[in-house]
Design a protein around this motif. Structure first.
Motif, mmCIF file in Angstrom:
data_model
loop_
_atom_site.group_PDB
_atom_site.id
_atom_site.type_symbol
_atom_site.label_atom_id
_atom_site.label_comp_id
_atom_site.label_asym_id
_atom_site.label_seq_id
_atom_site.Cartn_x
_atom_site.Cartn_y
_atom_site.Cartn_z
ATOM 1 N N SER A 59 0.774 -1.219 0.086
ATOM 2 C CA SER A 59 -0.101 -0.035 0.226
ATOM 3 C C SER A 59 0.801 1.072 -0.088
ATOM 4 C CB SER A 59 -0.886 0.028 1.235
ATOM 5 O OG SER A 59 -1.662 1.346 1.336
ATOM 6 N N PRO A 60 0.469 2.142 -0.893
ATOM 7 C CA PRO A 60 1.315 3.614 -0.946
ATOM 8 C C PRO A 60 0.840 4.318 0.231
ATOM 9 C CG PRO A 60 -0.326 3.548 -2.575
ATOM 10 C CD PRO A 60 -0.470 2.384 -2.031
ATOM 11 N N ILE A 61 -0.070 4.038 1.089
ATOM 12 C CA ILE A 61 -0.290 4.646 2.286
ATOM 13 C C ILE A 61 0.493 4.451 3.442
ATOM 14 C CG2 ILE A 61 -2.470 5.241 4.015
ATOM 15 C CD1 ILE A 61 -4.457 4.629 1.462
ATOM 16 N N GLN A 62 0.696 5.408 4.272
ATOM 17 C CA GLN A 62 1.415 5.040 5.411
ATOM 18 C C GLN A 62 0.858 6.027 6.604
ATOM 19 O OE1 GLN A 62 5.462 6.071 4.958
ATOM 20 N NE2 GLN A 62 4.904 7.866 3.835
ATOM 21 N N ILE A 63 1.171 5.876 7.924
ATOM 22 C CA ILE A 63 0.905 6.798 9.039
ATOM 23 C C ILE A 63 1.340 7.911 8.814
ATOM 24 C CG2 ILE A 63 1.030 7.012 11.660
ATOM 25 C CD1 ILE A 63 -0.645 4.668 10.920
ATOM 26 N N GLY A 64 0.586 9.106 8.745
ATOM 27 C CA GLY A 64 1.416 10.257 8.440
ATOM 28 C C GLY A 64 0.950 10.834 7.111
ATOM 29 N N THR A 65 0.423 10.171 6.196
ATOM 30 C CA THR A 65 -0.177 10.322 5.090
ATOM 31 C C THR A 65 -1.406 11.199 5.315
ATOM 32 O OG1 THR A 65 0.240 8.452 3.672
ATOM 33 C CG2 THR A 65 -1.305 9.557 2.937
ATOM 34 N N SER A 66 -1.416 12.455 4.721
ATOM 35 C CA SER A 66 -2.515 13.428 4.576
ATOM 36 C C SER A 66 -3.193 13.852 3.291
ATOM 37 C CB SER A 66 -1.906 14.683 5.094
ATOM 38 O OG SER A 66 -1.048 15.265 4.252
ATOM 39 N N GLY A 67 -4.381 14.367 3.553
ATOM 40 C CA GLY A 67 -5.121 14.487 2.155
ATOM 41 C C GLY A 67 -6.246 15.522 2.388
ATOM 42 N N VAL A 68 -7.171 15.437 1.625
ATOM 43 C CA VAL A 68 -8.453 16.444 1.634
ATOM 44 C C VAL A 68 -9.558 15.647 1.261
ATOM 45 C CG1 VAL A 68 -9.422 18.724 0.984
ATOM 46 C CG2 VAL A 68 -7.111 18.520 1.386
ATOM 47 N N LEU A 69 -10.725 15.639 1.837
ATOM 48 C CA LEU A 69 -12.041 15.274 1.536
ATOM 49 C C LEU A 69 -13.109 16.292 1.555
ATOM 50 C CD1 LEU A 69 -13.458 12.945 0.512
ATOM 51 C CD2 LEU A 69 -14.085 12.374 2.976
ATOM 52 N N GLY A 70 -13.231 16.733 0.302
ATOM 53 C CA GLY A 70 -14.205 17.914 0.291
ATOM 54 C C GLY A 70 -13.499 19.104 0.574
ATOM 55 N N LYS A 71 -13.574 19.795 1.659
ATOM 56 C CA LYS A 71 -12.750 20.963 1.908
ATOM 57 C C LYS A 71 -12.010 20.693 3.479
ATOM 58 C CE LYS A 71 -15.179 24.570 -0.495
ATOM 59 N NZ LYS A 71 -15.696 25.677 -0.618
ATOM 60 N N ARG A 72 -12.271 19.386 3.711
ATOM 61 C CA ARG A 72 -11.664 19.191 5.349
ATOM 62 C C ARG A 72 -10.582 18.085 4.920
ATOM 63 N NH1 ARG A 72 -15.675 15.122 6.545
ATOM 64 N NH2 ARG A 72 -14.730 15.195 8.676
ATOM 65 N N GLN A 73 -9.340 18.606 5.871
ATOM 66 C CA GLN A 73 -7.981 18.156 5.763
ATOM 67 C C GLN A 73 -7.981 16.987 6.793
ATOM 68 O OE1 GLN A 73 -5.038 20.684 6.337
ATOM 69 N NE2 GLN A 73 -5.263 21.699 4.254
ATOM 70 N N PHE A 74 -7.322 15.560 6.400
ATOM 71 C CA PHE A 74 -7.292 14.694 7.381
ATOM 72 C C PHE A 74 -5.831 14.199 7.465
ATOM 73 C CE2 PHE A 74 -8.218 12.838 3.294
ATOM 74 C CZ PHE A 74 -7.239 11.547 3.146
ATOM 75 N N THR A 75 -5.512 13.382 8.337
ATOM 76 C CA THR A 75 -4.085 12.632 8.609
ATOM 77 C C THR A 75 -4.557 11.355 8.789
ATOM 78 O OG1 THR A 75 -3.207 14.592 9.325
ATOM 79 C CG2 THR A 75 -1.900 12.813 9.844
ATOM 80 N N VAL A 76 -3.714 10.452 8.276
ATOM 81 C CA VAL A 76 -3.631 8.858 8.880
ATOM 82 C C VAL A 76 -2.857 8.563 9.983
ATOM 83 C CG1 VAL A 76 -3.175 6.475 8.007
ATOM 84 C CG2 VAL A 76 -3.874 8.180 6.182
ATOM 85 N N VAL A 77 -3.868 8.157 11.049
ATOM 86 C CA VAL A 77 -2.971 8.090 12.313
ATOM 87 C C VAL A 77 -2.917 6.557 12.882
ATOM 88 C CG1 VAL A 77 -3.956 10.239 13.322
ATOM 89 C CG2 VAL A 77 -5.215 8.430 13.648
ATOM 90 N N GLY A 78 -3.721 5.764 12.288
ATOM 91 C CA GLY A 78 -3.598 4.347 12.323
ATOM 92 C C GLY A 78 -4.192 3.345 11.543
ATOM 93 N N ARG A 79 -3.925 2.080 11.674
ATOM 94 C CA ARG A 79 -4.535 1.079 10.515
ATOM 95 C C ARG A 79 -4.626 -0.321 11.371
ATOM 96 N NH1 ARG A 79 -0.516 -1.890 6.107
ATOM 97 N NH2 ARG A 79 1.412 -1.585 7.156
#
Length: 460
Positions: free
Chosen positions: A22-42
């Protein structure tokens, strides 16, 4: 696909996740709509046919969601607060069957996938503690482009999640793992054709690391787990006759400026014994698609994200994208041969119920097993085009020879009817040729010309 347990305040932490691609990792960030998010766990989950990741997202406004990550397909789900009165009407997990409709929050949704999965690992911050033996019981439902997940993991009364399909590009993801980082962690490059020796017989097997969960050895037909750090035999292969492949495993092609590789092939048969071949293609950016070879010719097929809105089992028509498709066939199919790599566990003997619908040259197919239902869309592909794509790796007939198999099928049938008509009218023709030849010619034209027209429609 998993609970969002906001009521659980103790953040658990796990380790020992299975290294994947997976290209995703803890700390990956992005935007959904106009809201920003950060990956914190899996957490990682495994079910009998494969494995997937659930990434825990924390938005800037404090809201959390889950990002499902399976074979390059991504979905975001968030809990939906359903009316308590409607919650009592939600279906019982044990009563769910793929392909059946169930009322959820005032609308009918089609059950798409019912899974019981084991949690095999996790990392980072999670909203609950997950110990050994934790199971997730989830069911996905579809209605057009909408989908709903019911999570029965903690209670017979499920938690309801609504979701949408997304891409990493649409979410403007940053801090993703690049190919070199993945290669250093997993030992191979994602998406590049590789090979390993079959643990059962030692034969070489070509596959795509990181995107194929199961391998079927072309030599001994053993099933091999390709998702674990060390390839292990899942089941010994049965002795079946080898099936000639029109496109070789490992063949590559550039289609619409994207690189594709043939990674798997299976042969299927219907209730009447008619057989056909299906070739699984993978593209790093495009994901999975199929090339289907039948007696009528070739077609290209893709899994659909947009399902019929008002589908019901046995319906004579379905509507997708405002186009109405009429039912053609309803039959059972069985896998008679499989070889190569697949993104789910496949084996000879696997059975599926198939419903086909058509509108012009476009066909839809609904395939249902005990665990899931999928819809795919297919369109014809000329053999000449396949030859141009795959070159010498394509062994099929092209030109007039290819047309004989399916492109002239209506005219060939018309000829048989005309010869039969002439045979039963042979005596009247001999006795009164001048009076009957014109009527016979007119009848033959009435049979042949529509067949000629339909064959040419199939070519266009």
């Amino acid at each position: 696909m998993l609970k969002d347990a906001d009521s659980v305040k103790d953040l658990g932490k796990m380790s020992s996740v299975l290294e994947d691609y997976s290209p995703i990792q803890i700390g990956t960030s992005g935007v959904l709509g106009k809201r920003q998010f950060t990956v914190v766990g899996r957490i990682q989950l495994r079910y009998p046919a494969g494995m997937w990741n659930e990434w825990y997202l924390l938005f800037d406004d404090g809201v959390t969601s889950w990002l499902g990550d399976s074979s390059g397909m991504y979905t975001i789900t968030a809990e939906f607060k359903i009316d308590p009165r409607a919650a009592t009407e939600l279906p019982v997990f044990e009563h769910l069957q793929p392909g059946q409709n169930f009322p959820i929050n005032g609308a009918l949704y089609t059950a798409a996938e019912i899974r019981t999965a084991d949690c095999i690992g996790g990392q980072g911050e999670l909203p609950f503690k997950v110990g050994e033996g934790y199971q997730a019981k989830v069911a996905d439902f579809r209605r057009g482009t909408e989908f709903i997940t019911l999570d029965y993991s903690d209670s017979p009364r499920p938690v309801v999640y609504t979701g949408l399909a997304v891409t990493l590009e649409s979410m403007k993801c940053q801090l993703l793992r690049d190919d070199d980082t993945i290669q250093r962690a997993a030992g191979r490059y994602r998406g590049k054709l590789d090979a390993l020796d079959c643990p059962s017989c030692g034969s070489g097997i070509k596959y795509i690391p990181g995107v194929t969960a199961t391998l079927v050895c072309p030599a001994c037909h053993a099933q091999i787990d390709a998702a674990s750090p060390k390839a292990a035999v899942l089941a010994a292969g049965e002795r079946v006759a080898a099936v000639p492949m029109t496109i070789e495993l490992g063949a590559t092609a550039k289609i619409n400026n994207q690189d594709f590789t043939i990674i798997g092939m299976m042969r299927r048969a219907d209730d009447e014994g008619t057989q056909w071949n299906e070739y699984l293609m993978y593209g790093t950016r495009a994901g999975f698609s199929w090339l289907v070879e039948t007696d009528e010719g070739w077609s290209g097929a893709n899994v659909m994200a947009d399902w019929p809105v008002e589908y019901s089992p046995g319906a004579p028509t379905v509507t997708v994208d405002r186009s109405q498709f009429s039912r053609l066939y309803d039959y059972g199919s069985v896998v008679t041969f499989a070889a190569g790599a697949f993104n789910w566990r496949v084996a000879a003997g696997d059975r599926t119920r198939v419903q086909e619908f058509a509108a012009g040259q476009i066909r839809l197919a609904a395939e249902t097993t005990e665990q899931e239902m999928t819809w795919s869309r297919s369109t014809p592909v000329p053999a000449d085009q396949l030859k141009a794509w795959f070159g010498d790796k394509f062994k099929g007939r092209v030109g007039p020879a290819a047309a004989k198999g399916g492109k002239r099928r209506y005219r060939d049938t018309a000829k048989y009817i005309i010869w039969f008509m002439l045979a039963i009218n042979a005596i009247p023709l001999l006795m009164n040729f001048s009076g009957t030849w014109f009527l016979s010619l007119l009848g033959a034209a009435a049979i042949y010309l529509p067949a000629w027209f339909m064959d040419n429609e199939d070519k266009s």
